[in-house]
Write an enzyme that holds these catalytic residues in place. Structure first.
Site, PDB file in Angstrom:
ATOM      1  N   SER A 159      17.407   6.867 -19.353  1.00 38.56           N
ATOM      2  CA  SER A 159      16.969   5.297 -20.200  1.00 38.56           C
ATOM      3  C   SER A 159      15.132   6.343 -20.093  1.00 38.56           C
ATOM      4  CB  SER A 159      16.832   3.963 -19.260  1.00 38.56           C
ATOM      5  OG  SER A 159      15.807   3.165 -19.156  1.00 38.56           O
ATOM      6  N   LYS A 215      16.222   5.628 -11.931  1.00 37.71           N
ATOM      7  CA  LYS A 215      16.111   6.398 -13.436  1.00 37.71           C
ATOM      8  C   LYS A 215      15.238   7.118 -13.026  1.00 37.71           C
ATOM      9  CE  LYS A 215      19.099   3.198 -16.074  1.00 37.71           C
ATOM     10  NZ  LYS A 215      20.745   4.047 -16.355  1.00 37.71           N
ATOM     11  N   TYR A 245      15.100  -1.211 -10.963  1.00 39.68           N
ATOM     12  CA  TYR A 245      15.935   0.031 -12.509  1.00 39.68           C
ATOM     13  C   TYR A 245      14.722   1.192 -12.555  1.00 39.68           C
ATOM     14  CZ  TYR A 245      17.289   1.010 -16.993  1.00 39.68           C
ATOM     15  OH  TYR A 245      18.134   1.314 -18.198  1.00 39.68           O
TER      16      TYR A 245
END
Length: 265
Positions: free
Chosen positions: A136, A153, A149
């Site tokens: 991502s 990531k 998140y």
């Protein structure tokens, strides 16, 4: 790297980017594809679309033994490309419960560790192999509204860098797939909830179809690029961050404040 005649494992293959990658790998002539997902019926449906060159397996990528089992001799032979694609989103900031941090770390970071530990020894023994890790754009330029998140990531990219540095001389290639907005169930839920992350993604650039991401992957693998960026603007965002981190942080703060402001008529 061309996927023709390669044996490939794809995790998170039942939908979204994983499904698109699996279908594209098959179209490019992969010798065999192992489709792994917690949603085994969903993975089986994708395998049915592909035919005899695909098998579906239930796997929880947060469990090392499940990932290791994917790397054992597949029905098609040894694994040439391991696509560690499964991922989950959180949605919280400082209020994120510890369990949310733990779950995202297990899936978004440790799953890549499990995959590397499972396949690299065999790949090295055979003269080389490829790891494609879905990480991502959030790992490069953060993620408004979702602390776990953004952090996991970024950690996933850092681990992929470490692997690339230490195993390049032994024939191991590594790419990190870092898309921004992709039309998946994950993003659709965020849009329905009017979550800050979804608003940020919508404001930052185009929302791509998973098939567009798969095309970018084929191109990126052929060029053996470490960063595969389906949204070219992410490279510019990342460059600005590296060149002037204080200015970038200030700009991101302003961006988030704008997203949080009530709309004006």
């Amino acid at each position: 790297m061309r996927v023709r005649d390669k044996v490939i494992v794809v995790t998170g293959a039942a939908g979204g980017i994983g499904r698109a990658l699996s279908l594209r790998f098959a179209a490019e002539g992969a010798a065999g594809i192992v489709l792994a997902d917690l949603d085994e019926p969903g993975a089986r449906a994708v395998a049915d679309e592909i035919g005899d060159r695909a098998v579906a397996v239930r796997a929880d990528v947060s469990v090392e033994s499940d990932v290791t089992a994917l790397a054992e001799p597949t029905p098609f032979g040894p694994v040439d490309v391991f696509c560690s694609n499964a991922g989950i989103i959180g949605g919280s900031g400082l209020d994120a419960p510890l369990q949310e941090w733990t779950s995202l770390y297990a899936v978004n970071v440790l799953a890549h560790v499990h995959a590397a530990r499972a396949v690299i020894p065999g790949m090295v023994a055979r003269g080389g192999g490829y790891l494609l890790n879905t990480c991502s754009a959030a790992g490069l330029v953060s993620c408004p509204g979702d602390a776990p998140y953004a952090v996991t990531k970024a950690a996933a990219i850092a681990f992929a860098e470490w692997v690339a540095i230490h195993y390049a001389a032994q024939g191991i290639k590594v790419s990190v797939l870092c898309p921004q907005g992709v039309r998946t169930g994950m993003l659709e839920r965020g849009v329905e909830e009017d979550h800050l992350t979804a608003r940020a993604v919508g404001a930052a650039g185009a929302i791509l179809d998973p098939a567009d991401v798969a095309t970018a992957v084929i191109d990126g693998l052929a060029a053996e690029r470490f960063h595969i960026l389906p949204h070219p603007e992410v490279a510019d965002f990342y460059r600005r961050k590296a060149e002037a981190p204080d200015r970038w942080l200030a700009g991101m703060s302003t961006f988030i404040t704008t997203l949080q402001s009530p709309p004006t008529d």
